[in-house]
Design an enzyme around this catalytic site. Structure first.
Site, PDB file in Angstrom:
ATOM      1  N   SER A   7     -88.727  32.354  40.540  1.00  0.00           N
ATOM      2  CA  SER A   7     -87.277  32.285  40.407  1.00  0.00           C
ATOM      3  C   SER A   7     -86.630  32.521  41.773  1.00  0.00           C
ATOM      4  O   SER A   7     -86.751  33.602  42.344  1.00  0.00           O
ATOM      5  CB  SER A   7     -86.777  33.326  39.415  1.00  0.00           C
ATOM      6  OG  SER A   7     -85.378  33.483  39.594  1.00  0.00           O
ATOM      7  N   HIS A  32     -87.942  27.653  39.552  1.00  0.00           N
ATOM      8  CA  HIS A  32     -87.050  28.123  38.487  1.00  0.00           C
ATOM      9  C   HIS A  32     -85.700  28.458  39.121  1.00  0.00           C
ATOM     10  O   HIS A  32     -85.609  29.327  39.991  1.00  0.00           O
ATOM     11  CB  HIS A  32     -87.644  29.345  37.787  1.00  0.00           C
ATOM     12  CG  HIS A  32     -86.834  29.823  36.623  1.00  0.00           C
ATOM     13  ND1 HIS A  32     -86.905  29.247  35.367  1.00  0.00           N
ATOM     14  CD2 HIS A  32     -85.918  30.826  36.526  1.00  0.00           C
ATOM     15  CE1 HIS A  32     -86.080  29.884  34.547  1.00  0.00           C
ATOM     16  NE2 HIS A  32     -85.461  30.844  35.220  1.00  0.00           N
ATOM     17  N   ASP A  34     -81.828  29.583  38.579  1.00  0.00           N
ATOM     18  CA  ASP A  34     -80.963  30.297  37.641  1.00  0.00           C
ATOM     19  C   ASP A  34     -79.500  30.083  37.977  1.00  0.00           C
ATOM     20  O   ASP A  34     -79.020  30.559  39.009  1.00  0.00           O
ATOM     21  CB  ASP A  34     -81.260  31.800  37.723  1.00  0.00           C
ATOM     22  CG  ASP A  34     -82.605  32.152  37.117  1.00  0.00           C
ATOM     23  OD1 ASP A  34     -82.806  31.842  35.922  1.00  0.00           O
ATOM     24  OD2 ASP A  34     -83.449  32.721  37.829  1.00  0.00           O
ATOM     25  N   MET A  36     -75.730  30.921  36.929  1.00  0.00           N
ATOM     26  CA  MET A  36     -74.968  31.912  36.148  1.00  0.00           C
ATOM     27  C   MET A  36     -73.478  31.723  36.402  1.00  0.00           C
ATOM     28  O   MET A  36     -73.066  31.522  37.552  1.00  0.00           O
ATOM     29  CB  MET A  36     -75.361  33.324  36.578  1.00  0.00           C
ATOM     30  CG  MET A  36     -76.837  33.608  36.456  1.00  0.00           C
ATOM     31  SD  MET A  36     -77.188  35.265  37.041  1.00  0.00           S
ATOM     32  CE  MET A  36     -78.967  35.319  36.800  1.00  0.00           C
ATOM     33  N   HIS A  65     -82.285  26.729  34.684  1.00  0.00           N
ATOM     34  CA  HIS A  65     -81.952  27.645  33.587  1.00  0.00           C
ATOM     35  C   HIS A  65     -80.455  27.897  33.634  1.00  0.00           C
ATOM     36  O   HIS A  65     -79.968  28.588  34.530  1.00  0.00           O
ATOM     37  CB  HIS A  65     -82.769  28.940  33.785  1.00  0.00           C
ATOM     38  CG  HIS A  65     -82.519  29.993  32.763  1.00  0.00           C
ATOM     39  ND1 HIS A  65     -83.000  31.280  32.900  1.00  0.00           N
ATOM     40  CD2 HIS A  65     -81.847  29.977  31.577  1.00  0.00           C
ATOM     41  CE1 HIS A  65     -82.634  31.998  31.846  1.00  0.00           C
ATOM     42  NE2 HIS A  65     -81.931  31.239  31.037  1.00  0.00           N
ATOM     43  N   MET A  67     -77.395  29.687  32.528  1.00  0.00           N
ATOM     44  CA  MET A  67     -76.826  30.854  31.836  1.00  0.00           C
ATOM     45  C   MET A  67     -75.315  30.722  31.913  1.00  0.00           C
ATOM     46  O   MET A  67     -74.623  31.453  32.626  1.00  0.00           O
ATOM     47  CB  MET A  67     -77.330  32.146  32.499  1.00  0.00           C
ATOM     48  CG  MET A  67     -78.761  32.461  32.080  1.00  0.00           C
ATOM     49  SD  MET A  67     -79.569  33.593  33.210  1.00  0.00           S
ATOM     50  CE  MET A  67     -80.063  32.453  34.469  1.00  0.00           C
ATOM     51  N   MET A 136     -86.251  35.378  26.741  1.00  0.00           N
ATOM     52  CA  MET A 136     -85.710  36.275  27.771  1.00  0.00           C
ATOM     53  C   MET A 136     -86.270  37.672  27.523  1.00  0.00           C
ATOM     54  O   MET A 136     -86.085  38.243  26.446  1.00  0.00           O
ATOM     55  CB  MET A 136     -84.177  36.318  27.717  1.00  0.00           C
ATOM     56  CG  MET A 136     -83.473  35.057  28.188  1.00  0.00           C
ATOM     57  SD  MET A 136     -83.895  34.484  29.844  1.00  0.00           S
ATOM     58  CE  MET A 136     -83.623  35.932  30.850  1.00  0.00           C
ATOM     59  N   GLY A 141     -78.856  37.779  33.538  1.00  0.00           N
ATOM     60  CA  GLY A 141     -77.731  38.010  34.439  1.00  0.00           C
ATOM     61  C   GLY A 141     -78.150  38.524  35.799  1.00  0.00           C
ATOM     62  O   GLY A 141     -77.443  38.317  36.771  1.00  0.00           O
ATOM     63  N   GLY A 143     -81.640  39.558  38.517  1.00  0.00           N
ATOM     64  CA  GLY A 143     -83.063  39.655  38.811  1.00  0.00           C
ATOM     65  C   GLY A 143     -83.440  41.124  38.962  1.00  0.00           C
ATOM     66  O   GLY A 143     -82.571  42.003  39.004  1.00  0.00           O
ATOM     67  N   ASP A 174     -89.225  34.999  30.726  1.00  0.00           N
ATOM     68  CA  ASP A 174     -88.350  35.122  31.898  1.00  0.00           C
ATOM     69  C   ASP A 174     -87.716  36.504  31.952  1.00  0.00           C
ATOM     70  O   ASP A 174     -86.933  36.871  31.068  1.00  0.00           O
ATOM     71  CB  ASP A 174     -87.264  34.037  31.813  1.00  0.00           C
ATOM     72  CG  ASP A 174     -86.396  33.989  33.062  1.00  0.00           C
ATOM     73  OD1 ASP A 174     -86.699  34.693  34.047  1.00  0.00           O
ATOM     74  OD2 ASP A 174     -85.397  33.229  33.032  1.00  0.00           O
ATOM     75  N   GLY A 175     -88.048  37.252  32.998  1.00  0.00           N
ATOM     76  CA  GLY A 175     -87.414  38.542  33.249  1.00  0.00           C
ATOM     77  C   GLY A 175     -88.405  39.686  33.299  1.00  0.00           C
ATOM     78  O   GLY A 175     -89.117  39.939  32.326  1.00  0.00           O
ATOM     79  N   GLY A 176     -88.491  40.335  34.450  1.00  0.00           N
ATOM     80  CA  GLY A 176     -89.356  41.507  34.572  1.00  0.00           C
ATOM     81  C   GLY A 176     -90.840  41.209  34.464  1.00  0.00           C
ATOM     82  O   GLY A 176     -91.631  42.103  34.129  1.00  0.00           O
ATOM     83  N   GLY A 196     -89.429  36.425  39.597  1.00  0.00           N
ATOM     84  CA  GLY A 196     -88.551  36.450  40.761  1.00  0.00           C
ATOM     85  C   GLY A 196     -88.970  37.540  41.719  1.00  0.00           C
ATOM     86  O   GLY A 196     -89.714  37.311  42.683  1.00  0.00           O
TER      87      GLY A 196
HETATM   88  C1  DX5 Z   1     -82.519  36.605  34.701  1.00  0.00           C
HETATM   89  C2  DX5 Z   1     -82.994  35.272  35.221  1.00  0.00           C
HETATM   90  C3  DX5 Z   1     -84.396  35.343  35.703  1.00  0.00           C
HETATM   91  C4  DX5 Z   1     -84.570  36.251  36.888  1.00  0.00           C
HETATM   92  C5  DX5 Z   1     -85.953  36.779  36.887  1.00  0.00           C
HETATM   93  O1  DX5 Z   1     -81.281  36.514  34.153  1.00  0.00           O
HETATM   94  O2  DX5 Z   1     -82.936  34.279  34.227  1.00  0.00           O
HETATM   95  O3  DX5 Z   1     -84.966  34.069  35.944  1.00  0.00           O
HETATM   96  O4  DX5 Z   1     -84.309  35.634  38.108  1.00  0.00           O
HETATM   97  O5  DX5 Z   1     -86.065  37.698  37.917  1.00  0.00           O
HETATM   98  P1  DX5 Z   1     -87.100  38.889  37.853  1.00  0.00           P
HETATM   99  O6  DX5 Z   1     -88.465  38.271  37.786  1.00  0.00           O
HETATM  100  O7  DX5 Z   1     -86.842  39.622  39.118  1.00  0.00           O
HETATM  101  O8  DX5 Z   1     -86.796  39.703  36.624  1.00  0.00           O
HETATM  102 ZN    ZN Z   2     -84.172  32.379  34.524  1.00  0.00          ZN
END
Ligand code: DX5
Ligand code: ZN
Length: 217
Positions: A7, A32, A34, A36, A65, A67, A136, A141, A143, A174-176, A196
């Protein structure tokens, strides 16, 4: 072997061309990206000009992606930017099937993303229409957030739903996502890992991508 999708939200924005070069030369499979809007999610990231530049530099598949509220307003724009996949949120599109059809009509693959509070069974009537479901594993929102543990069970439930309905959708998480939880996610059925901060903040991002690729081998 999972598909790895770094990401770019976690990349150094002053050095995006270096980030592209690193990912291009790595074993990663997808970019990827993102987007927002500061409405569907509290944060604003980047929009069409940056996505266009990244897609131009990309030697991988471009996974956008969205959002954003009412993502149907931007499908054509992001197709023009160079997206191969567009994922929209289940919670953000009132006429989701129409939105997915619009993505397909442009020759792209369509994904649907679920916020942590949205149950997997809500997908029953749409699972055949999408190529990808994004689970998710943080509240979208930002990273760099912590993985929410119960979302692992959502991956298992989604895998069951996909098998029971003979859907061909891939499961994206996606996320963490980290090297610590990736093995469990792949074992639970994840096909695509978005990462990310665990990639871009690593001392050796390329080697970290290679390590992510080893899971489930
Ligand atoms: C969160 C995004 C993710 C984010 C992931 O809202 O959709 O794609 O960038 O980042 P990490 O891997 O740092 O959680
Ligand atoms: Zn994402």
């Amino acid at each position: 072997m999972p598909i790895i999708a770094p990401s770019f939200l976690a990349a150094n924005f002053l050095q995006l061309s270096e980030a592209c070069e690193m990912v291009n030369q790595s074993e990663a499979d997808w970019y990827h990206l993102d987007v927002m809007d500061g409405d569907f999610v509290p944060n604003i990231s980047f929009g069409q000009p940056v996505v266009t530049a990244l897609c131009k530099a990309s030697k991988k598949l471009n996974d956008v992606h969205l959002m954003v509220q009412k993502p149907e307003r931007y499908i054509q724009d992001f197709a023009k930017c160079g997206a191969h996949n567009i994922t929209v949120h289940f919670e953000a599109s009132t006429h989701l099937l129409r939105t997915i059809d619009a993505i397909h009509e442009l020759g792209l693959q369509a994904g649907v993303a679920l916020n942590p509070h949205t149950p997997v069974h809500q997908l029953l009537d749409i699972i055949h229409e999408v190529e990808l479901v994004c689970v998710m594993s943080v509240n979208p929102g930002f990273g760099g957030q912590q993985f929410i543990p119960y979302t692992l069970q959502k991956v298992q439930m989604l895998k069951e739903l996909i098998l029971n309905t003979e859907s061909k959708a891939l499961i994206q998480v996606d996320g963490g996502v980290t090297l610590e939880n990736a093995g469990g996610l792949v074992a639970a059925g994840a096909d695509i890992l978005v990462a990310g901060s665990s990639i871009f903040n690593a001392s050796n991002p390329m080697a970290t991508i290679a390590q992510f690729k080893q899971f489930g081998k």
